[in-house]
Enzyme design. Structure first.
Site, PDB file in Angstrom:
ATOM      1  NE  ARG A 243      -0.648   0.418   4.950  1.00 30.65           N
ATOM      2  CZ  ARG A 243      -0.438  -0.502   5.876  1.00 30.65           C
ATOM      3  NH1 ARG A 243      -0.755  -1.766   5.652  1.00 30.65           N
ATOM      4  NH2 ARG A 243       0.092  -0.166   7.026  1.00 30.65           N
ATOM      5  CD  GLU A 312       0.964  -2.035  10.019  1.00 30.56           C
ATOM      6  OE1 GLU A 312       1.270  -3.093   9.414  1.00 30.56           O
ATOM      7  OE2 GLU A 312       0.169  -1.199   9.565  1.00 30.56           O
ATOM      8  CG  ASP A 346      -3.923   4.891   9.829  1.00 25.78           C
ATOM      9  OD1 ASP A 346      -3.595   6.070   9.625  1.00 25.78           O
ATOM     10  OD2 ASP A 346      -3.110   4.030  10.183  1.00 25.78           O
ATOM     11  CD  GLU A 549       0.610  10.055  16.026  1.00 29.03           C
ATOM     12  OE1 GLU A 549       0.259   9.799  17.202  1.00 29.03           O
ATOM     13  OE2 GLU A 549       0.545   9.222  15.116  1.00 29.03           O
ATOM     14  CD  GLU A 564      -4.057   0.286  14.819  1.00 30.76           C
ATOM     15  OE1 GLU A 564      -5.124  -0.262  14.520  1.00 30.76           O
ATOM     16  OE2 GLU A 564      -3.000   0.087  14.211  1.00 30.76           O
TER      17      GLU A 564
HETATM   18  O1  LIG Z   1       0.598   1.229  13.278  1.00 26.44           O
HETATM   19  C1  LIG Z   1      -0.657   1.708  12.912  1.00 26.44           C
HETATM   20  C2  LIG Z   1      -0.593   2.662  11.734  1.00 26.44           C
HETATM   21  O2  LIG Z   1       0.351   3.672  12.016  1.00 26.44           O
HETATM   22  C3  LIG Z   1       0.662   4.587  10.998  1.00 26.44           C
HETATM   23  O3  LIG Z   1      -0.335   5.597  10.888  1.00 26.44           O
HETATM   24  C4  LIG Z   1      -0.156   6.779  11.624  1.00 26.44           C
HETATM   25  O4  LIG Z   1       1.196   7.238  11.669  1.00 26.44           O
HETATM   26  C5  LIG Z   1       1.817   7.547  10.412  1.00 26.44           C
HETATM   27  C6  LIG Z   1       3.200   8.073  10.719  1.00 26.44           C
HETATM   28  O5  LIG Z   1       3.149   9.282  11.397  1.00 26.44           O
HETATM   29  C7  LIG Z   1       0.989   8.555   9.613  1.00 26.44           C
HETATM   30  O6  LIG Z   1       1.521   8.671   8.314  1.00 26.44           O
HETATM   31  C8  LIG Z   1      -0.475   8.111   9.538  1.00 26.44           C
HETATM   32  O7  LIG Z   1      -1.218   9.169   8.959  1.00 26.44           O
HETATM   33  C9  LIG Z   1      -0.984   7.852  10.950  1.00 26.44           C
HETATM   34  O8  LIG Z   1      -2.341   7.534  10.946  1.00 26.44           O
HETATM   35  C10 LIG Z   1       0.894   3.929   9.641  1.00 26.44           C
HETATM   36  O9  LIG Z   1       1.017   4.894   8.616  1.00 26.44           O
HETATM   37  C11 LIG Z   1      -0.223   2.977   9.308  1.00 26.44           C
HETATM   38  O10 LIG Z   1      -0.022   2.389   8.073  1.00 26.44           O
HETATM   39  C12 LIG Z   1      -0.258   1.936  10.426  1.00 26.44           C
HETATM   40  O11 LIG Z   1      -1.170   0.942  10.117  1.00 26.44           O
END
Ligand SMILES: OC[C@H]1O[C@H](O[C@H]2O[C@H](CO)[C@@H](O)[C@H](O)[C@H]2O)[C@H](O)[C@@H](O)[C@@H]1O
Length: 596
Positions: A243, A312, A346, A549, A564
């Site tokens: 993805r 993950e 997400d 964040e 989560e």
């Molecule tokens: O581990 C869970 C999810 O974490 C990420 O998503 C969040 O962090 C990222 C990095 O800062 C950001 O790009 C994203 O917008 C956030 O929601 C990851 O990108 C997900 O794929 C993952 O499943």
């Protein structure tokens, strides 16, 4: 709880859709690797044996250590000390209790003996272009306190800078980390690797910090992912190969080029941008909609090439899917979970038919406003960069593509009564190919999300004064503008991309769109939002010693929550947006920085 279900199908249609979805989604899934959901969906990388084993380890860790403070990602980020087969044998030999579980001591001992710690395969590296106070740094920031803090935020690039250890280059099969050649800036905390869309705001901050080499290195890394996989991955890990994330590579190249005038850099980036454009217009991502005037409009959607638990978050996804009855429904949900991760949002009620039930995620059935704004920007950026590098044919082609997408966005997303662009729901999005969908007004999602205002960021929209006035008023009365920033949505669902969380990238796109529109009123609204956002970042930093964040836009100085995983600090895009805002608006001597 706000929920949205524009399509209430007849029971017989449900049956037909179910049969069709089985035909379209289950057959490719039983195909051995490399898998593909559609014939030309691009290279889809099979799950490596290491990832499969680390997911088992993750499950064992949860059973052994319990759910308290458990982060599933930690286990897929571990790297092997020796061959997988040796490690697997040692794992199989661990003493098991009669119910099959492992003791805490044995489990911890096993981890110590056979793995290097998560994050140890990335090593600290001082960015080559870092200086404590760059020449010409934020000249309009006059207040001493704010300037001192801005320099601290600037110095955080050093904390977040990493390069891939030589160990990964020597034995890539021991690691889930991908061997990128240039240094990266990571978001921070559990996000130990470079992320795709985060990198855009990291780069905006690096440009304010005059760190052009570091910024270019990040782009070079992302381009190498396109060369290898055909798209930029969600993040630089083997478990993210199937993805992408919101596509902002062209925006990175555009901004670096406009700051540095480096034509060679623009020329070298162009082939990758063309390849990425193809990816987002491939048959799984692209959807044709017949609009109200009877014209065919082509737009894009998120669609992960994956129908298994996200490695993950494997234990979490399996638990979520356990509420579903059959394997096909589970596979469907897994694709929706991964596609939602691809959206960057997400998770959020934005993608759910029922805002309190994650199993109702329907991301592949949604044509998202912001994704299409990003691809429109990609088309404009490619047209611009091709012109700079002297390729007129490409430039003209992409100007035309941008015009076509703008018209498609106007006709499918725009809601004149609300003064917003609304996500559009498809009835049959779960299939890999959707064509000939008839547009219906009732399929626009009238719930309010910050993404409804993202097109403002794009020049083709923000250069239209009448439109800007209308959208600005709509934003003002939307309920999204809160005490210290723009809320993600109006629904407090407990998901992290919902109320009351505010995210740096969303603040930035809307603020920059308003500020660049040429309207005085819009600029003043933009500045007001930026000042509040900077304040809450500052106060939270002083209280907690960290950048966060996400933030709670209701309470000055408070970080956000939900979702989560526990709230993370660092934090790449928040730092970037603070620096970009301070660069754009400055900070006068006598403007107070605290909350009151
Ligand atoms: O581990 C869970 C999810 O974490 C990420 O998503 C969040 O962090 C990222 C990095 O800062 C950001 O790009 C994203 O917008 C956030 O929601 C990851 O990108 C997900 O794929 C993952 O499943």
């Amino acid at each position: 709880m706000a929920s949205f279900n524009p399509i209430i199908p007849h029971p017989f249609s449900i049956f037909i859709i179910f049969i069709l979805s089985l035909i379209f989604t289950s057959i490719p899934m039983s195909t051995p690797t490399p898998t593909s959901t559609c014939s030309n969906s691009g290279p889809v990388v099979a799950k490596t044996p290491l990832i499969t084993f680390l997911e088992i380890l993750q499950k064992t860790a949860l059973n052994t250590l319990g759910p308290k403070n458990f982060d599933p990602k930690l286990y897929v980020d571990l790297s092997l000390k020796s061959n997988l087969s040796i490690t697997q044998n040692a794992f199989d030999d661990l003493p098991r209790t009669p119910n099959g579980s492992v003791s805490v001591t044995d489990f911890n001992g096993f981890i110590q003996s056979y793995f290097n710690g998560a994050g140890e395969d990335l090593v600290y590296t001082e960015p080559v272009d870092f200086v404590p106070e760059p020449e010409g740094f934020l000249p309009e920031v006059l207040n001493r306190e704010v300037r001192a803090w801005a320099l601290e935020v600037h110095s955080l690039w050093k904390n977040l800078s990493r390069k891939v250890s030589d160990r990964v280059l020597d034995r890539p099969e021991f690691h889930t980390l991908l061997p990128l050649t240039k240094p990266v800036i990571i978001p921070g905390s559990r996000f130990r690797e470079v992320y795709y869309w985060d990198s855009y705001w990291v780069i905006r901050g690096l440009l304010a910090s005059k760190m052009y080499e570091t910024a270019k290195g990040i782009v070079t890394n992302l381009i190498s992912l396109i060369d290898e996989f055909g798209h930029v991955l969600n993040g630089a890990r083997a478990y993210y190969t199937n993805r992408s994330e919101p596509p902002l590579l062209s925006a990175m190249v555009y901004d670096i080029y406009t700051r540095t005038g480096d034509v060679d850099f623009a020329r070298k980036s162009l082939p990758a941008l063309l390849k990425e454009h193809k990816f987002w217009n491939s048959e799984i991502h692209s959807v044709i909609i017949h609009d109200a005037e009877g014209c065919n409009r082509t737009l894009s959607r998120y669609y992960a090439m994956w129908n298994k638990p996200r490695p993950e978050s494997s234990t979490i996804d399996i638990e979520t899917a356990s509420k579903l009855m059959n394997d096909s429904a589970k596979q469907h949900l897994y694709r929706e979970l991964a596609s939602t991760a691809e959206s960057g949002w997400d998770f959020s009620t934005r993608w759910m038919r029922n805002g309190s039930d994650l199993t109702t995620l329907a991301t592949t059935s949604i044509m998202p406003v912001d994704l299409n704004a990003f691809i429109l920007k990609m088309e404009l950026d490619i047209a611009f960069l091709a012109n700079v590098t002297g390729d007129c044919t490409i430039s003209v082609h992409f100007q035309e593509a941008a015009q076509a997408r703008k018209q498609a966005m106007n006709s499918v997303f725009w809601n004149a009564e609300m003064g917003q662009w609304l996500d559009y729901w498809l009835s049959n999005g779960t299939t890999c190919k959707v064509q000939g969908h008839m547009w219906e007004a009732s399929n626009q999602n009238r719930n309010i999300f910050a993404s409804n205002f993202v097109p403002l960021w794009i020049e083709l929209f923000n250069s239209d004064c009448t439109l800007v006035e209308q959208v600005m008023q709509s934003l003002q009365s939307s309920g999204l503008i809160r005490a210290v920033g723009i809320a993600t949505s109006l629904t407090n669902s407990g998901q992290q991309w919902d109320f009351p969380n505010g995210w740096a990238p969303v603040q930035h796109m809307i603020v920059e769109g308003l500020a660049r529109s040429g309207s005085k009123g819009a600029r003043s609204m933009a500045e007001d939002i930026a000042v509040r956002w900077i304040r809450t970042n500052y106060v939270a930093y002083k209280k907690s010693g960290a950048m966060h964040e996400k933030y709670d836009v209701e309470k000055c100085g408070e970080f956000g929550g939900g979702g989560e995983y526990i709230p993370q600090t660092g934090f790449g895009w928040s730092n970037g947006v603070v620096l970009a805002f301070l660069e754009e608006f400055g900070w006068p001597q006598d403007l107070k920085i605290d909350c009151n």
